[in-house]
Design a protein around this motif. Structure first.
Motif, PDB file in Angstrom:
ATOM      1  N   UNK A  10     -83.433 -95.814   9.347  1.00 29.57           N
ATOM      2  CA  UNK A  10     -84.407 -96.039   8.286  1.00 29.57           C
ATOM      3  C   UNK A  10     -84.309 -94.956   7.217  1.00 29.57           C
ATOM      4  N   UNK A  11     -84.302 -95.362   5.966  1.00 29.89           N
ATOM      5  CA  UNK A  11     -84.492 -94.454   4.844  1.00 29.89           C
ATOM      6  C   UNK A  11     -85.217 -95.230   3.753  1.00 29.89           C
ATOM      7  N   UNK A  12     -85.769 -94.533   2.786  1.00 34.95           N
ATOM      8  CA  UNK A  12     -86.730 -95.159   1.870  1.00 34.95           C
ATOM      9  C   UNK A  12     -86.162 -96.370   1.141  1.00 34.95           C
ATOM     10  N   UNK A  13     -85.053 -96.194   0.422  1.00 38.69           N
ATOM     11  CA  UNK A  13     -84.545 -97.336  -0.349  1.00 38.69           C
ATOM     12  C   UNK A  13     -83.257 -97.917   0.239  1.00 38.69           C
ATOM     13  N   UNK A  14     -82.821 -97.372   1.377  1.00 33.23           N
ATOM     14  CA  UNK A  14     -81.673 -97.916   2.110  1.00 33.23           C
ATOM     15  C   UNK A  14     -80.426 -98.052   1.232  1.00 33.23           C
ATOM     16  N   UNK A  15     -80.226 -97.069   0.361  1.00 36.76           N
ATOM     17  CA  UNK A  15     -79.035 -97.117  -0.498  1.00 36.76           C
ATOM     18  C   UNK A  15     -78.069 -95.971  -0.241  1.00 36.76           C
ATOM     19  N   UNK A  16     -78.455 -95.015   0.614  1.00 37.10           N
ATOM     20  CA  UNK A  16     -77.612 -93.826   0.791  1.00 37.10           C
ATOM     21  C   UNK A  16     -77.489 -93.447   2.269  1.00 37.10           C
ATOM     22  N   UNK A  17     -78.421 -92.629   2.762  1.00 37.53           N
ATOM     23  CA  UNK A  17     -78.255 -92.090   4.118  1.00 37.53           C
ATOM     24  C   UNK A  17     -78.265 -93.178   5.184  1.00 37.53           C
ATOM     25  N   UNK A  18     -79.120 -94.177   5.038  1.00 35.04           N
ATOM     26  CA  UNK A  18     -79.206 -95.219   6.052  1.00 35.04           C
ATOM     27  C   UNK A  18     -77.928 -96.028   6.175  1.00 35.04           C
ATOM     28  N   UNK A  19     -77.373 -96.437   5.019  1.00 35.67           N
ATOM     29  CA  UNK A  19     -76.150 -97.242   5.075  1.00 35.67           C
ATOM     30  C   UNK A  19     -74.954 -96.401   5.533  1.00 35.67           C
ATOM     31  N   UNK A  20     -74.959 -95.113   5.182  1.00 37.64           N
ATOM     32  CA  UNK A  20     -73.889 -94.231   5.657  1.00 37.64           C
ATOM     33  C   UNK A  20     -73.953 -94.094   7.178  1.00 37.64           C
ATOM     34  N   UNK A  21     -75.158 -93.880   7.719  1.00 35.10           N
ATOM     35  CA  UNK A  21     -75.306 -93.760   9.169  1.00 35.10           C
ATOM     36  C   UNK A  21     -74.912 -95.069   9.865  1.00 35.10           C
ATOM     37  N   UNK A  22     -75.339 -96.184   9.298  1.00 30.10           N
ATOM     38  CA  UNK A  22     -74.973 -97.492   9.857  1.00 30.10           C
ATOM     39  C   UNK A  22     -73.460 -97.657   9.904  1.00 30.10           C
ATOM     40  N   UNK A  23     -72.806 -97.354   8.791  1.00 26.68           N
ATOM     41  CA  UNK A  23     -71.350 -97.536   8.713  1.00 26.68           C
ATOM     42  C   UNK A  23     -70.613 -96.617   9.674  1.00 26.68           C
ATOM     43  N   UNK A  24     -71.073 -95.372   9.780  1.00 27.08           N
ATOM     44  CA  UNK A  24     -70.391 -94.414  10.646  1.00 27.08           C
ATOM     45  C   UNK A  24     -70.538 -94.777  12.117  1.00 27.08           C
ATOM     46  N   UNK A  25     -71.736 -95.171  12.532  1.00 27.92           N
ATOM     47  CA  UNK A  25     -71.914 -95.528  13.938  1.00 27.92           C
ATOM     48  C   UNK A  25     -71.082 -96.758  14.282  1.00 27.92           C
ATOM     49  N   UNK A  26     -71.036 -97.720  13.389  1.00 23.67           N
ATOM     50  CA  UNK A  26     -70.225 -98.915  13.624  1.00 23.67           C
ATOM     51  C   UNK A  26     -68.740 -98.562  13.684  1.00 23.67           C
ATOM     52  N   UNK A  27     -68.321 -97.653  12.795  1.00 22.40           N
ATOM     53  CA  UNK A  27     -66.907 -97.291  12.740  1.00 22.40           C
ATOM     54  C   UNK A  27     -66.480 -96.468  13.953  1.00 22.40           C
ATOM     55  N   UNK A  28     -67.328 -95.524  14.364  1.00 21.55           N
ATOM     56  CA  UNK A  28     -66.954 -94.588  15.421  1.00 21.55           C
ATOM     57  C   UNK A  28     -67.180 -95.128  16.831  1.00 21.55           C
ATOM     58  N   UNK A  29     -68.126 -96.054  16.986  1.00 22.23           N
ATOM     59  CA  UNK A  29     -68.428 -96.543  18.343  1.00 22.23           C
ATOM     60  C   UNK A  29     -68.937 -97.976  18.301  1.00 22.23           C
ATOM     61  N   UNK A  30     -68.286 -98.805  17.514  1.00 25.40           N
ATOM     62  CA  UNK A  30     -68.715-100.194  17.406  1.00 25.40           C
ATOM     63  C   UNK A  30     -68.570-100.982  18.688  1.00 25.40           C
ATOM     64  N   UNK A  31     -67.784-100.476  19.628  1.00 26.30           N
ATOM     65  CA  UNK A  31     -67.633-101.156  20.914  1.00 26.30           C
ATOM     66  C   UNK A  31     -68.845-100.953  21.817  1.00 26.30           C
ATOM     67  N   UNK A  32     -69.682 -99.969  21.486  1.00 24.29           N
ATOM     68  CA  UNK A  32     -70.862 -99.696  22.308  1.00 24.29           C
ATOM     69  C   UNK A  32     -72.184 -99.857  21.571  1.00 24.29           C
ATOM     70  N   UNK A  33     -72.132 -99.858  20.237  1.00 21.70           N
ATOM     71  CA  UNK A  33     -73.359 -99.903  19.449  1.00 21.70           C
ATOM     72  C   UNK A  33     -73.307-101.016  18.403  1.00 21.70           C
ATOM     73  N   UNK A  34     -74.468-101.620  18.159  1.00 24.95           N
ATOM     74  CA  UNK A  34     -74.676-102.435  16.971  1.00 24.95           C
ATOM     75  C   UNK A  34     -75.559-101.623  16.033  1.00 24.95           C
ATOM     76  N   UNK A  35     -75.092-101.390  14.826  1.00 20.00           N
ATOM     77  CA  UNK A  35     -75.800-100.530  13.888  1.00 20.00           C
ATOM     78  C   UNK A  35     -76.395-101.349  12.753  1.00 20.00           C
ATOM     79  N   UNK A  36     -77.612-100.971  12.350  1.00 22.06           N
ATOM     80  CA  UNK A  36     -78.319-101.608  11.257  1.00 22.06           C
ATOM     81  C   UNK A  36     -78.998-100.519  10.436  1.00 22.06           C
ATOM     82  N   UNK A  37     -79.402-100.856   9.218  1.00 23.01           N
ATOM     83  CA  UNK A  37     -80.198 -99.918   8.417  1.00 23.01           C
ATOM     84  C   UNK A  37     -81.132-100.709   7.526  1.00 23.01           C
ATOM     85  N   UNK A  38     -82.248-100.080   7.153  1.00 18.11           N
ATOM     86  CA  UNK A  38     -83.244-100.755   6.338  1.00 18.11           C
ATOM     87  C   UNK A  38     -84.209 -99.714   5.775  1.00 18.11           C
ATOM     88  N   UNK A  39     -85.119-100.179   4.917  1.00 21.75           N
ATOM     89  CA  UNK A  39     -86.119 -99.294   4.342  1.00 21.75           C
ATOM     90  C   UNK A  39     -87.262-100.073   3.730  1.00 21.75           C
TER      91      UNK A  39
END
Length: 206
Positions: A10-39
């Motif tokens: 979660x981040x306020x407008x979901x345009x920066x930190x949230x989408x970066x965290x979502x993308x990184x978790x999916x990229x680094x461990x997508x076999x174990x995690x489903x990543x989402x982001x919103x605000x």
């Protein structure tokens, strides 16, 4: 039947930190995690400097878009295992109730969207925020509770929250071991610190 852990950033407008965290978790461990982001106040698009940070090393950039957190509160919304707030405006005191009673965490990261910052300083803040999130996500992935997919005898068995330190240098001066974690973005140093379930937030000392 096994399934992946679902994590919502979660981040306020979901345009920066949230989408970066979502993308990184999916990229680094997508076999174990489903990543989402919103605000609560989703922007019209992902911030261009966030896209620039993800340009090298992250493959699924085209699926990223700002979303309202209300998309994750309805009856048919996916049940999250973990909610991670990336700024105070979306912490547990402000966030809506998410179905499934997920665990809650707060990570302290730089705010690159603060008002009144010159362009060169904003670029620096985006870079700082990106590497803080790389370290936080790597530490999350490295936690033993997430070693095994859901349904294979490991993983989250209760709602205890594990707080991870921010990646600022002052947060890693405690003398604890900092094992390197191999990731597709290179080797990063993490410092996983376990905090009690009642401590649902983690910040550096100011």
């Amino acid at each position: 039947m096994t399934r992946k852990y679902k994590v919502l950033f979660l981040c306020r407008d979901n345009s920066a930190s949230g989408v970066i965290a979502e993308a990184l978790l999916r990229e680094l461990a997508g076999h174990r995690f489903e990543a989402f982001s919103a605000g609560p106040e989703p922007a019209a698009r992902v911030h261009p400097l966030a896209v620039a940070q993800l340009r090298s090393g992250v493959s699924a950039r085209d699926i990223l878009s700002p979303k309202s957190w209300l998309e994750f509160t309805g009856e048919w919304a996916p049940r999250m295992d973990l909610i991670i707030a990336l700024d105070e405006s979306v912490d547990e005191h402000h966030a809506p109730v998410f179905p499934g009673a997920p665990s809650l965490l707060a990570w302290s990261v730089a705010d690159p969207l603060v008002d009144g910052v010159p362009d060169d300083e904003r670029v620096r803040l985006f870079d700082k925020m990106f590497w803080q999130i790389v370290r936080q996500v790597s530490a999350l992935i490295a936690l033993p509770k997430f070693d095994t997919p859901r349904g294979q005898g490991g993983g989250i068995g209760n709602k205890a929250s594990t707080a991870l330190p921010a990646s600022d240098a002052r947060c890693t001066d405690s003398g604890l071991a900092s094992p390197p974690v191999e990731a597709s973005l290179g080797t990063v140093t993490v410092n996983p610190v376990i905090v009690s379930a009642e401590d649902r937030a983690t910040t550096c000392d100011s």
